[in-house]
Design a protein around this motif. Structure first.
Motif, PDB file in Angstrom:
ATOM      1  N   THR A   1    -109.889  70.784  30.354  1.00  0.00           N
ATOM      2  CA  THR A   1    -110.582  69.943  29.384  1.00  0.00           C
ATOM      3  C   THR A   1    -110.627  70.592  28.004  1.00  0.00           C
ATOM      4  OG1 THR A   1    -112.701  70.864  30.089  1.00  0.00           O
ATOM      5  CG2 THR A   1    -112.024  68.787  31.091  1.00  0.00           C
TER       6      THR A   1
ATOM      7  N   TYR B   1    -112.340  73.036  33.822  1.00  0.00           N
ATOM      8  CA  TYR B   1    -112.967  73.310  32.527  1.00  0.00           C
ATOM      9  C   TYR B   1    -111.919  73.784  31.517  1.00  0.00           C
ATOM     10  CZ  TYR B   1    -116.187  75.116  29.051  1.00  0.00           C
ATOM     11  OH  TYR B   1    -116.857  75.355  27.886  1.00  0.00           O
TER      12      TYR B   1
ATOM     13  N   CYS C   1    -113.683  63.754  34.090  1.00  0.00           N
ATOM     14  CA  CYS C   1    -113.797  65.219  34.068  1.00  0.00           C
ATOM     15  C   CYS C   1    -115.238  65.691  34.069  1.00  0.00           C
ATOM     16  CB  CYS C   1    -113.064  65.776  32.861  1.00  0.00           C
ATOM     17  SG  CYS C   1    -111.297  65.785  33.085  1.00  0.00           S
ATOM     18  N   GLU C   2    -116.097  65.029  33.318  1.00  0.00           N
ATOM     19  CA  GLU C   2    -117.491  65.452  33.270  1.00  0.00           C
ATOM     20  C   GLU C   2    -118.168  65.281  34.628  1.00  0.00           C
ATOM     21  OE1 GLU C   2    -119.234  63.352  30.039  1.00  0.00           O
ATOM     22  OE2 GLU C   2    -118.678  64.922  28.626  1.00  0.00           O
TER      23      GLU C   2
ATOM     24  N   LYS D   1    -113.575  64.546  25.340  1.00  0.00           N
ATOM     25  CA  LYS D   1    -113.855  64.985  26.712  1.00  0.00           C
ATOM     26  C   LYS D   1    -114.370  63.845  27.586  1.00  0.00           C
ATOM     27  CE  LYS D   1    -116.700  68.389  26.559  1.00  0.00           C
ATOM     28  NZ  LYS D   1    -117.480  69.627  26.748  1.00  0.00           N
ATOM     29  N   GLU D   2    -115.049  62.885  26.989  1.00  0.00           N
ATOM     30  CA  GLU D   2    -115.622  61.782  27.774  1.00  0.00           C
ATOM     31  C   GLU D   2    -114.567  60.817  28.289  1.00  0.00           C
ATOM     32  OE1 GLU D   2    -116.927  62.503  24.624  1.00  0.00           O
ATOM     33  OE2 GLU D   2    -118.565  63.713  25.455  1.00  0.00           O
TER      34      GLU D   2
END
Length: 134
Positions: A75, A72, A49-50, A86-87
């Motif tokens: 997440t 965004y 996602c990042e 999130k990672e």
């Protein structure tokens, strides 16, 4: 299975159970064609996602901004509602479907008219946590 008669059978369809390791986010009636959105979605499918968010910020396409907002939002949903990190989130599924088409008429010469089609699309993003087992 519930049997009504000797010759007829009624089957009950069970809904697909949502996995605990998946988070869904849907955006409907976005004002762009589905082909333009698919061009962007195909580039971010399967990424972290990042990495996808950083890539969407730098893309020159018009469709990148609504998709950026949707990823965004997904997440943040995963972080707040399911306590995911999130990672560790990956975009496991991303699909674009065509929405309704609004038709407008534009006047032309000699009393004729021309139809302008304003297309919309529906985008669905599914995020999955890599380290959560079902």
């Amino acid at each position: 299975m519930l049997i009504i008669d000797k010759y007829r059978e009624v089957f009950f369809m069970q809904k697909k159970k949502k996995s605990k390791s998946e988070i869904y986010a849907t955006s409907k009636h976005i004002h762009m064609s589905a082909d333009k959105a698919r061009r962007v979605i195909d580039q971010i499918r399967g990424q972290l996602c990042e990495d996808a968010l950083m890539g969407l910020e730098l893309m020159p396409y018009q469709a990148a901004y609504p998709i950026f907002k949707l990823v965004y939002s997904a997440t943040q949903n995963a972080k707040v509602n399911a306590d995911f990190n999130k990672e560790n989130l990956i975009i496991s599924q991303a699909q674009v479907n065509e929405g309704t088409t609004v038709k407008k008429r534009r006047p032309q010469a000699r009393g004729r008219s021309f139809i302008i089609k304003k297309r919309t699309c529906h985008i669905t993003i599914v995020l999955k946590d890599i380290f959560v087992t079902e």
